[in-house]
Design a protein around this motif. Structure first.
Motif, mmCIF file in Angstrom:
data_model
loop_
_atom_site.group_PDB
_atom_site.id
_atom_site.type_symbol
_atom_site.label_atom_id
_atom_site.label_comp_id
_atom_site.label_asym_id
_atom_site.label_seq_id
_atom_site.Cartn_x
_atom_site.Cartn_y
_atom_site.Cartn_z
ATOM 1 N N GLN A 1 5.382 -11.100 8.464
ATOM 2 C CA GLN A 1 5.005 -9.994 8.054
ATOM 3 C C GLN A 1 5.715 -9.845 6.754
ATOM 4 O O GLN A 1 5.020 -9.161 5.598
ATOM 5 C CB GLN A 1 5.998 -8.757 8.830
ATOM 6 C CG GLN A 1 5.435 -7.530 8.551
ATOM 7 C CD GLN A 1 4.086 -7.131 8.568
ATOM 8 O OE1 GLN A 1 3.259 -7.527 9.747
ATOM 9 N NE2 GLN A 1 3.442 -6.734 7.605
ATOM 10 N N THR A 2 6.980 -10.266 6.171
ATOM 11 C CA THR A 2 7.493 -10.203 5.048
ATOM 12 C C THR A 2 6.748 -10.955 3.949
ATOM 13 O O THR A 2 6.365 -10.271 2.818
ATOM 14 C CB THR A 2 8.893 -10.814 4.875
ATOM 15 O OG1 THR A 2 9.598 -10.382 5.946
ATOM 16 C CG2 THR A 2 9.599 -10.668 3.544
ATOM 17 N N LEU A 3 6.139 -12.192 4.295
ATOM 18 C CA LEU A 3 5.121 -12.702 3.182
ATOM 19 C C LEU A 3 3.843 -11.842 3.183
ATOM 20 O O LEU A 3 3.497 -12.107 2.012
ATOM 21 C CB LEU A 3 4.895 -14.163 3.970
ATOM 22 C CG LEU A 3 4.132 -15.383 2.915
ATOM 23 C CD1 LEU A 3 4.937 -15.391 1.843
ATOM 24 C CD2 LEU A 3 3.893 -16.473 3.563
ATOM 25 N N LEU B 1 4.670 -9.110 0.667
ATOM 26 C CA LEU B 1 4.828 -9.558 -0.598
ATOM 27 C C LEU B 1 3.535 -9.916 -1.090
ATOM 28 O O LEU B 1 3.173 -9.464 -2.480
ATOM 29 C CB LEU B 1 5.862 -10.851 -0.395
ATOM 30 C CG LEU B 1 6.198 -11.580 -1.870
ATOM 31 C CD1 LEU B 1 6.902 -10.479 -2.899
ATOM 32 C CD2 LEU B 1 6.869 -12.925 -1.615
ATOM 33 N N GLN B 2 2.618 -10.569 -0.698
ATOM 34 C CA GLN B 2 1.316 -10.719 -1.096
ATOM 35 C C GLN B 2 0.569 -9.436 -1.279
ATOM 36 O O GLN B 2 -0.035 -9.252 -2.402
ATOM 37 C CB GLN B 2 0.377 -11.458 0.043
ATOM 38 C CG GLN B 2 -0.868 -11.945 -0.481
ATOM 39 C CD GLN B 2 -1.770 -12.547 0.558
ATOM 40 O OE1 GLN B 2 -1.339 -13.076 1.408
ATOM 41 N NE2 GLN B 2 -3.050 -12.605 0.550
ATOM 42 N N TYR B 3 0.703 -8.646 -0.560
ATOM 43 C CA TYR B 3 0.048 -7.286 -0.708
ATOM 44 C C TYR B 3 0.359 -6.520 -1.997
ATOM 45 O O TYR B 3 -0.128 -6.086 -2.948
ATOM 46 C CB TYR B 3 0.439 -6.332 0.424
ATOM 47 C CG TYR B 3 -0.397 -4.867 0.226
ATOM 48 C CD1 TYR B 3 -1.586 -4.651 0.261
ATOM 49 C CD2 TYR B 3 0.854 -3.936 -0.145
ATOM 50 C CE1 TYR B 3 -1.988 -3.410 0.277
ATOM 51 C CE2 TYR B 3 -0.010 -2.470 -0.188
ATOM 52 C CZ TYR B 3 -1.168 -2.563 -0.169
ATOM 53 O OH TYR B 3 -1.585 -1.027 -0.386
ATOM 54 N N ILE B 4 1.869 -6.541 -2.128
ATOM 55 C CA ILE B 4 2.599 -6.003 -3.353
ATOM 56 C C ILE B 4 2.213 -6.712 -4.627
ATOM 57 O O ILE B 4 2.007 -6.062 -5.520
ATOM 58 C CB ILE B 4 4.133 -5.770 -3.128
ATOM 59 C CG1 ILE B 4 4.247 -4.812 -2.105
ATOM 60 C CG2 ILE B 4 4.821 -5.693 -4.542
ATOM 61 C CD1 ILE B 4 5.708 -4.830 -1.586
ATOM 62 N N THR B 5 2.234 -7.980 -4.574
ATOM 63 C CA THR B 5 1.770 -8.750 -5.604
ATOM 64 C C THR B 5 0.432 -8.251 -6.151
ATOM 65 O O THR B 5 -0.082 -8.225 -7.388
ATOM 66 C CB THR B 5 1.992 -10.264 -5.385
ATOM 67 O OG1 THR B 5 3.358 -10.624 -5.100
ATOM 68 C CG2 THR B 5 1.612 -10.990 -6.882
#
Length: 71
Positions: free
Chosen positions: A49-51, A54-58
């Motif tokens: 979930q964290t990864l 992070l991909q979504y935000i980036t």
């Protein structure tokens, strides 16, 4: 100025306190960012979930700057 995926991700990781290196690989369908860190478990998170976040935000940051940018 066009968004730089590698630099954007490095800035996010540094802000979150993750000592990591990011390698950028150009692909036909976009860009692959390879993150190397000693704390991979924490970066990946429970069930990835964290990864994923992070991909979504980036991606959101990059597309807000230059919409035609490859994913």
């Amino acid at each position: 100025m066009p968004a730089q995926p590698k630099e954007t991700l490095e800035t996010i990781l540094t802000s979150l306190g993750f000592p990591a290196t990011v390698e950028e690989h150009k692909l036909e369908e976009g860009v692959l960012l390879d993150v190397k860190t000693d704390d991979a478990g924490r970066l990946i998170g429970r069930q990835g979930q964290t990864l994923s976040d992070l991909q979504y935000i980036t991606n959101r940051l990059l597309f807000s700057r230059t919409p035609p940018r490859p994913r």
